[in-house]
Structure formats: C-alpha cells, structure tokens
Design an enzyme around this catalytic site. Structure first.
Site, PDB file in Angstrom:
ATOM      1  N   SER A  88      26.303  -1.591 -15.014  1.00  0.00           N
ATOM      2  CA  SER A  88      26.924  -1.461 -13.668  1.00  0.00           C
ATOM      3  C   SER A  88      25.553  -1.176 -12.750  1.00  0.00           C
ATOM      4  CB  SER A  88      27.656  -0.336 -13.374  1.00  0.00           C
ATOM      5  OG  SER A  88      28.122  -0.051 -11.898  1.00  0.00           O
ATOM      6  N   HIS A 102      25.942  -4.875  -5.344  1.00  0.00           N
ATOM      7  CA  HIS A 102      26.378  -4.421  -6.332  1.00  0.00           C
ATOM      8  C   HIS A 102      26.857  -5.300  -7.349  1.00  0.00           C
ATOM      9  CE1 HIS A 102      30.580  -3.805  -8.398  1.00  0.00           C
ATOM     10  NE2 HIS A 102      30.109  -2.677  -8.810  1.00  0.00           N
ATOM     11  N   ARG A 106      31.781  -5.829 -17.559  1.00  0.00           N
ATOM     12  CA  ARG A 106      32.185  -4.683 -18.678  1.00  0.00           C
ATOM     13  C   ARG A 106      33.246  -5.277 -19.700  1.00  0.00           C
ATOM     14  NH1 ARG A 106      34.159  -4.391 -13.549  1.00  0.00           N
ATOM     15  NH2 ARG A 106      36.525  -4.615 -13.532  1.00  0.00           N
ATOM     16  N   GLY A 266      32.685  10.754 -17.872  1.00  0.00           N
ATOM     17  CA  GLY A 266      31.462  10.116 -17.855  1.00  0.00           C
ATOM     18  C   GLY A 266      30.297  10.954 -17.456  1.00  0.00           C
ATOM     19  N   ARG A 267      29.078  10.397 -17.234  1.00  0.00           N
ATOM     20  CA  ARG A 267      28.016  11.247 -16.696  1.00  0.00           C
ATOM     21  C   ARG A 267      28.015  11.234 -15.192  1.00  0.00           C
ATOM     22  NH1 ARG A 267      22.138  10.255 -15.938  1.00  0.00           N
ATOM     23  NH2 ARG A 267      21.119  12.053 -16.095  1.00  0.00           N
ATOM     24  N   GLU A 269      25.911  12.020 -13.016  1.00  0.00           N
ATOM     25  CA  GLU A 269      24.604  11.391 -12.394  1.00  0.00           C
ATOM     26  C   GLU A 269      24.571  10.035 -12.548  1.00  0.00           C
ATOM     27  OE1 GLU A 269      22.295  12.849 -10.402  1.00  0.00           O
ATOM     28  OE2 GLU A 269      23.469  14.654 -10.577  1.00  0.00           O
TER      29      GLU A 269
END
Length: 309
Positions: A88, A102, A106, A266-267, A269
């Site tokens: 992403s 963007h 996936r 998910g992370r 950041e």
C-alpha cells in the site's frame, strides 16, 4: 500463490521506492520492520520533508492468524484462519500542482480451521486478489488525467478489454465521499474479490495484478516530473490543504483498507501513514466561481471518462 505474491510485493516495494527517491532527489525512505503479535508483520518505508514529497509511504505487510469476529461478520463466515499480504502506498507532494496518489495491491486466503497448521497442508476455502490505484489532484491538468488513465487502460487491455471500463467505474464508485457528494479524486482502477473462474484462474489474476503494479511508476512519475517545478502561491497551498482534509475524511470514514488494518490489530503507524502532515478544515468553504479550484470540484462531483471508448 501467497509466497509468490509476497515475493513480488517485496521486489515491487524496492522498485517503487527507488523510482520515487530518484524523482525527489533530496531524501530517502526510512525503513521500519515490525511484527504483529497475532502473526506476521511488515516492512514500512516512509519519506518525509523531501524536495518533492512532503510525506509518503510505501508499505508491505503479510499477516496471518484467526479471523477476528468483526471480519467473520463482514465475510459472512464462521471461525477461520487467514493470511493477507499486500503493498500500500500514498504520496503527498509539497506542491499543489503535483497530485497525491494512492495505490494498493493485495492477496487474501482463508483456511478451514480444522486442517493442520503444518506448511503446505492447510485447506484453502477462499482466496482472492484486490487492488487499484487512483489520482487526487488539487489543480486539474487534463493531460495528466488522460496519461494516468491511459496507463491503467494499457495494463488492463493486455488481459481483458472489459477490465478497464469495469474497474474504472468501480473506482469512481468506491472512492466516493458520500457525505460530501463528491469523488476523492479523478479515479483510476479499483478491483476486489477477484476469485478464480474457468476463464480466469488465480495464475491469470496474479498476472493481471502484477501488470498493474508494474505500471505504477509509468503512470505517476511523468506527471510529477512535469509539474514539480511549477510556481504556486500561498492561496493555492491553502487550497491543497483544504482538499487534503477531504482525503483524510475518506480514509477515516469509508476506506476498507484502513478498517481492515484497525480490526486485525495492524500497526497503527503504518495504517495511518496515509494521512498528510498539513491539513485544513475551513468552515463552509466554497471555491470561487469560475476559478481553477471550482473547475476541479465540478469534475469531482461529476466523474468523467478520460479515455474515449
């Protein structure tokens, strides 16, 4: 398939980061390796305060484990294990003459939970590809819009002439800020739940998705090179920050990728990397009649076909 696609996005991340660093010319991506407690992890690369890009990220992840309850309801399944990987990216340029972009590609697998965790012995009960790419300009250069869409169409046409009009329409529908009654940008491609059929087995979907991924730099970098040195005013910069606010609204209210990341622990950041560093919300703001800003808004409210049928 999952190993093949994960290897692909690792290589694509390297390729795209190299191309963007060359275009910026002043800074490099910072890399963070992270792990997800429930299984998997990722490699986040973020660029900030460059000569061209104010903020950008090109991230990959591969996560696995038990499908959370919220996602079971979304997919209308019971308990299951899953694997998901993808790349992403979001790029927010300094200049309002250069569009934000963007992209995401996936792959997802779901397994019968009664099958063994051993390597190669899991029973895949669902698998699909998804992805897309879209352009969000602050000032409308029609030739840039045409170039971006033509590159998307060329990649699609190598696999099926119906793909571009279908996925372009899906992009216009998906990246729609319903509460504003306008598109986030001028579109591109969006496809999801691309599953095997007799006409299109998973290997063919892999070939298509990687074709689109490989075309990204060709779609975006020539626009950056053409616009990055154009002069702009503080008024134009303010307009850029107001429009960025609409970008933030979409990502936090409507975006499925953001939702998936948050619901699968998910992370944070990496998930919120897509948000621009400087944004404005001006009360009841309207573009001046007859201005270049209004020209953009008109197109956002009424998406058009950039490539003749």
């Amino acid at each position: 398939m999952k190993n093949k696609f994960y290897q692909y996005i690792q290589n694509l991340q390297d390729q795209i980061c190299k191309g963007l660093e060359a275009s910026d010319g002043a800074t490099k991506f910072r890399e963070d390796i992270w792990e997800r407690p429930e299984g998997g992890g990722g490699r986040t690369r973020v660029l900030e305060n460059g000569a061209v890009f104010e903020k950008g990220g090109v991230n990959i992840s591969a996560v696995h484990g038990k499908l959370p309850d919220s996602m079971q309801k979304l997919f209308n399944v019971g308990e299951a294990d899953f694997f998901a990987c993808g790349l992403s990216l979001v790029l927010h340029p300094k200049s309002p003459m250069v569009p934000t972009v963007h992209a995401n590609w996936r792959y997802f697998e779901m397994y019968d939970p009664s099958t063994s965790l051993g390597t190669g012995s899991r029973k895949v009960i669902q698998q699909w590809f998804g992805g897309g790419q879209d352009l969000t300009p602050y000032y409308l250069f029609e030739e840039d819009a045409t170039h971006f869409h033509q590159t998307c169409k060329t990649a699609c046409d190598k696999h099926n002439p119906d793909f571009y009009p279908k996925f372009k329409k899906q992009c216009d529908t998906y990246f729609w800020n319903a509460h504003r009654n306008e598109a986030r940008g001028i579109g591109g491609l969006f496809f999801d739940y691309c599953k095997a059929t007799n006409e299109m087995p998973m290997e063919n979907w892999f070939d298509f998705v990687t074709e689109v991924g490989n075309s990204f730099l060709e779609a975006y970098v020539p626009i950056v090179e053409k616009r990055k040195n154009l002069p702009f005013t503080e008024v134009q910069r303010t307009w850029q920050e107001i429009r960025r606010g609409r970008y933030v609204e979409f990502n936090l209210v409507h975006d499925k990728g953001t939702l998936f990341g948050l619901k699968t622990n998910g992370r944070i950041e990496s998930i919120l990397m897509s948000l621009p560093p400087h944004v404005q919300w001006v009360y009841d703001h309207h573009a001046e009649k007859g201005s270049e800003e209004e020209k953009l808004v008109e197109v956002l409210m009424n998406p058009i076909d950039w490539i003749a049928p």
